[in-house]
Design a protein around this motif. Structure first.
Motif, PDB file in Angstrom:
ATOM      1  N   PHE A  40       0.983  -1.109   0.187  1.00  0.00           N
ATOM      2  CA  PHE A  40       0.110  -0.047  -0.094  1.00  0.00           C
ATOM      3  C   PHE A  40       0.833   1.203   0.143  1.00  0.00           C
ATOM      4  CE2 PHE A  40      -2.817  -3.249   1.746  1.00  0.00           C
ATOM      5  CZ  PHE A  40      -3.967  -3.023   1.042  1.00  0.00           C
ATOM      6  N   GLY A  41       0.573   2.102  -0.875  1.00  0.00           N
ATOM      7  CA  GLY A  41       1.506   3.264  -1.089  1.00  0.00           C
ATOM      8  C   GLY A  41       3.037   3.296  -1.442  1.00  0.00           C
ATOM      9  N   GLU A  42       3.073   1.949  -2.412  1.00  0.00           N
ATOM     10  CA  GLU A  42       4.464   1.889  -2.625  1.00  0.00           C
ATOM     11  C   GLU A  42       4.484   1.112  -4.202  1.00  0.00           C
ATOM     12  OE1 GLU A  42       7.324  -0.125   0.367  1.00  0.00           O
ATOM     13  OE2 GLU A  42       7.294  -1.805  -1.337  1.00  0.00           O
ATOM     14  N   ILE A  43       5.570   1.549  -4.797  1.00  0.00           N
ATOM     15  CA  ILE A  43       5.822   1.132  -6.170  1.00  0.00           C
ATOM     16  C   ILE A  43       7.223   0.318  -6.293  1.00  0.00           C
ATOM     17  CG2 ILE A  43       6.235   3.117  -7.109  1.00  0.00           C
ATOM     18  CD1 ILE A  43       4.683   2.321  -9.743  1.00  0.00           C
ATOM     19  N   THR A  44       7.254  -0.791  -6.914  1.00  0.00           N
ATOM     20  CA  THR A  44       8.717  -1.181  -7.242  1.00  0.00           C
ATOM     21  C   THR A  44       8.936  -1.365  -8.749  1.00  0.00           C
ATOM     22  OG1 THR A  44       8.672  -2.443  -4.992  1.00  0.00           O
ATOM     23  CG2 THR A  44      10.172  -3.248  -6.823  1.00  0.00           C
ATOM     24  N   LEU A  45      10.081  -1.055  -9.252  1.00  0.00           N
ATOM     25  CA  LEU A  45      10.382  -1.103 -10.506  1.00  0.00           C
ATOM     26  C   LEU A  45      11.639  -1.439 -10.878  1.00  0.00           C
ATOM     27  CD1 LEU A  45       9.100   2.985 -11.138  1.00  0.00           C
ATOM     28  CD2 LEU A  45       7.936   0.876 -12.340  1.00  0.00           C
ATOM     29  N   TYR A  46      11.908  -2.029 -11.937  1.00  0.00           N
ATOM     30  CA  TYR A  46      13.150  -2.832 -12.125  1.00  0.00           C
ATOM     31  C   TYR A  46      13.652  -2.113 -13.179  1.00  0.00           C
ATOM     32  CZ  TYR A  46      11.953  -6.099  -8.879  1.00  0.00           C
ATOM     33  OH  TYR A  46      11.717  -6.794  -7.705  1.00  0.00           O
ATOM     34  N   LEU A  47      14.802  -1.157 -13.013  1.00  0.00           N
ATOM     35  CA  LEU A  47      15.316  -0.250 -14.069  1.00  0.00           C
ATOM     36  C   LEU A  47      16.822  -0.545 -14.207  1.00  0.00           C
ATOM     37  CD1 LEU A  47      13.749   2.926 -12.556  1.00  0.00           C
ATOM     38  CD2 LEU A  47      12.826   1.705 -14.504  1.00  0.00           C
ATOM     39  N   ALA A  48      17.099  -0.774 -15.569  1.00  0.00           N
ATOM     40  CA  ALA A  48      18.883  -0.886 -15.771  1.00  0.00           C
ATOM     41  C   ALA A  48      19.183   0.567 -15.611  1.00  0.00           C
ATOM     42  CB  ALA A  48      18.852  -1.520 -17.243  1.00  0.00           C
ATOM     43  N   LYS A  49      20.479   0.783 -15.621  1.00  0.00           N
ATOM     44  CA  LYS A  49      21.190   2.300 -15.497  1.00  0.00           C
ATOM     45  C   LYS A  49      20.813   3.023 -16.635  1.00  0.00           C
ATOM     46  CE  LYS A  49      25.648   4.272 -14.540  1.00  0.00           C
ATOM     47  NZ  LYS A  49      27.112   3.845 -14.594  1.00  0.00           N
ATOM     48  N   HIS A  50      20.092   3.975 -16.338  1.00  0.00           N
ATOM     49  CA  HIS A  50      19.816   4.892 -17.119  1.00  0.00           C
ATOM     50  C   HIS A  50      20.050   6.593 -16.699  1.00  0.00           C
ATOM     51  CE1 HIS A  50      17.316   2.501 -19.824  1.00  0.00           C
ATOM     52  NE2 HIS A  50      17.104   1.715 -18.760  1.00  0.00           N
ATOM     53  N   THR A  52      17.952   8.368 -16.073  1.00  0.00           N
ATOM     54  CA  THR A  52      16.929   8.133 -15.112  1.00  0.00           C
ATOM     55  C   THR A  52      17.105   8.044 -13.412  1.00  0.00           C
ATOM     56  OG1 THR A  52      15.036   8.517 -16.739  1.00  0.00           O
ATOM     57  CG2 THR A  52      14.518   7.549 -14.366  1.00  0.00           C
ATOM     58  N   THR A  53      17.981   6.660 -13.675  1.00  0.00           N
ATOM     59  CA  THR A  53      18.502   6.466 -12.242  1.00  0.00           C
ATOM     60  C   THR A  53      19.568   7.188 -11.712  1.00  0.00           C
ATOM     61  OG1 THR A  53      20.009   4.697 -13.550  1.00  0.00           O
ATOM     62  CG2 THR A  53      17.849   4.140 -12.796  1.00  0.00           C
ATOM     63  N   GLU A  54      20.301   7.664 -12.582  1.00  0.00           N
ATOM     64  CA  GLU A  54      21.333   8.771 -12.160  1.00  0.00           C
ATOM     65  C   GLU A  54      20.857   9.844 -11.463  1.00  0.00           C
ATOM     66  OE1 GLU A  54      24.745   7.881 -11.832  1.00  0.00           O
ATOM     67  OE2 GLU A  54      23.911   5.943 -12.671  1.00  0.00           O
ATOM     68  N   ASN A  55      19.632  10.284 -12.167  1.00  0.00           N
ATOM     69  CA  ASN A  55      18.983  11.698 -11.755  1.00  0.00           C
ATOM     70  C   ASN A  55      18.144  11.231 -10.398  1.00  0.00           C
ATOM     71  OD1 ASN A  55      19.588  12.878 -14.063  1.00  0.00           O
ATOM     72  ND2 ASN A  55      17.701  12.772 -14.945  1.00  0.00           N
ATOM     73  N   LEU A  56      17.526  10.098 -10.244  1.00  0.00           N
ATOM     74  CA  LEU A  56      16.617   9.741  -8.993  1.00  0.00           C
ATOM     75  C   LEU A  56      17.715   9.294  -7.705  1.00  0.00           C
ATOM     76  CD1 LEU A  56      16.476   6.383  -8.245  1.00  0.00           C
ATOM     77  CD2 LEU A  56      15.096   6.566 -10.406  1.00  0.00           C
ATOM     78  N   GLU A 115       3.338  10.626  -7.439  1.00  0.00           N
ATOM     79  CA  GLU A 115       4.597  11.396  -7.167  1.00  0.00           C
ATOM     80  C   GLU A 115       5.238  10.382  -5.958  1.00  0.00           C
ATOM     81  OE1 GLU A 115       3.321  15.732  -6.850  1.00  0.00           O
ATOM     82  OE2 GLU A 115       1.637  14.585  -6.690  1.00  0.00           O
ATOM     83  N   CYS A 116       6.312  10.282  -6.097  1.00  0.00           N
ATOM     84  CA  CYS A 116       7.210   9.235  -5.171  1.00  0.00           C
ATOM     85  C   CYS A 116       8.695   9.865  -4.594  1.00  0.00           C
ATOM     86  CB  CYS A 116       7.473   8.122  -6.032  1.00  0.00           C
ATOM     87  SG  CYS A 116       5.998   6.975  -6.825  1.00  0.00           S
ATOM     88  N   GLU A 117       8.901   9.338  -3.545  1.00  0.00           N
ATOM     89  CA  GLU A 117      10.152   9.628  -2.877  1.00  0.00           C
ATOM     90  C   GLU A 117      11.041   8.117  -2.935  1.00  0.00           C
ATOM     91  OE1 GLU A 117       9.192  10.652   1.191  1.00  0.00           O
ATOM     92  OE2 GLU A 117       8.998  12.537   0.691  1.00  0.00           O
ATOM     93  N   VAL A 118      12.158   8.300  -3.281  1.00  0.00           N
ATOM     94  CA  VAL A 118      12.897   6.881  -3.460  1.00  0.00           C
ATOM     95  C   VAL A 118      13.100   6.329  -2.014  1.00  0.00           C
ATOM     96  CG1 VAL A 118      15.135   5.832  -3.945  1.00  0.00           C
ATOM     97  CG2 VAL A 118      14.277   7.589  -5.231  1.00  0.00           C
ATOM     98  N   LYS A 119      12.436   5.274  -1.821  1.00  0.00           N
ATOM     99  CA  LYS A 119      12.660   4.376  -0.453  1.00  0.00           C
ATOM    100  C   LYS A 119      13.832   3.525  -0.543  1.00  0.00           C
ATOM    101  CE  LYS A 119       9.856   1.355   2.461  1.00  0.00           C
ATOM    102  NZ  LYS A 119       8.419   0.622   2.558  1.00  0.00           N
ATOM    103  N   GLU A 120      14.047   2.901  -1.664  1.00  0.00           N
ATOM    104  CA  GLU A 120      15.280   1.964  -1.934  1.00  0.00           C
ATOM    105  C   GLU A 120      15.698   1.986  -3.306  1.00  0.00           C
ATOM    106  OE1 GLU A 120      16.396  -2.627  -1.430  1.00  0.00           O
ATOM    107  OE2 GLU A 120      14.511  -1.994  -0.709  1.00  0.00           O
ATOM    108  N   LYS A 125      20.615  -5.172  -8.003  1.00  0.00           N
ATOM    109  CA  LYS A 125      19.430  -5.794  -8.540  1.00  0.00           C
ATOM    110  C   LYS A 125      18.536  -4.885  -9.508  1.00  0.00           C
ATOM    111  CE  LYS A 125      18.507  -8.664  -4.495  1.00  0.00           C
ATOM    112  NZ  LYS A 125      17.472  -8.741  -3.473  1.00  0.00           N
ATOM    113  N   GLU A 126      18.875  -3.701  -9.598  1.00  0.00           N
ATOM    114  CA  GLU A 126      18.392  -2.676 -10.440  1.00  0.00           C
ATOM    115  C   GLU A 126      17.034  -2.439 -10.122  1.00  0.00           C
ATOM    116  OE1 GLU A 126      19.247  -4.476 -14.404  1.00  0.00           O
ATOM    117  OE2 GLU A 126      21.089  -3.141 -14.503  1.00  0.00           O
TER     118      GLU A 126
END
Length: 182
Positions: A40-50, A52-56, A115-120, A125-126
């Motif tokens: 609840f209130g959480e999303i998990t995404l699998y993202l290779a290095k981009h 976007t990942t550097e930005n977040l 609208e999300c904050e980085v939790k982890e 594991k990307e």
């Protein structure tokens, strides 16, 4: 016919547009398919290095917009171009404003944005886990104050044919239709 495991069909694969700012406040967006609501209130995404990942990693924040039938072209563009090479927001001609809850852009062409904050962020594991702090939904996709998928018209990615497919038709009632067997 047997298929190799890495070509397994697992559906639906959502089409998520991840929005971030770089260190200079320039907005970027990428198309991602591997994601789920993981709590609840959480999303998990699998993202290779981009980009976007550097930005977040720098900002600690991101947005997730749900791609729709009316945003197929820009959504696909966000997946085939690299933000390291071009300003995708500018090139796509979309309109952006800063989220009032996190340091990330909201792309106005998408009617539903988390609208999300980085939790982890687990680089090995990307895997990105985000805490959803707010949700923006255009009135045009609401029915009785709830997001109506029939109005939203979200799309999914079909990895077998490399196409996008529509989601939305109601085919049954959850927690109800099974009672006919009970």
């Amino acid at each position: 016919m047997e298929f190799e495991a890495k070509k397994s069909v697992i559906v639906p694969e959502g089409v998520f547009i991840i929005g971030t700012y770089d260190e200079n406040g320039i907005p970027n967006a990428m198309n991602a398919a591997w994601g789920i609501q993981s709590d609840f209130g959480e999303i998990t995404l699998y993202l290779a290095k981009h980009k976007t990942t550097e930005n977040l990693k720098k900002t600690g924040a991101f947005t997730v917009a749900c791609a729709t039938q009316s945003t197929v072209v820009i959504s696909d563009y966000f997946g085939i171009e690299s933000g390291a090479n071009v300003n995708k927001i500018e090139k796509a001609g979309v309109h952006v404003h800063k989220s009032s809850h996190v340091n990330a852009p909201i792309i106005e062409e998408y009617p539903l944005t988390l609208e999300c904050e980085v939790k982890e962020w687990n680089e090995e594991k990307e895997m990105l886990v985000g805490k959803i702090v707010s949700q923006q939904a255009d009135d045009s996709i609401l029915t009785d104050g709830k997001v109506d998928l029939g109005k939203l018209k979200p799309i999914m990615y079909d990895a077998s044919f490399h196409v996008y497919r529509a989601i939305g038709e109601i085919v049954g009632n959850a927690f109800s239709d099974g009672k006919k067997i009970k």
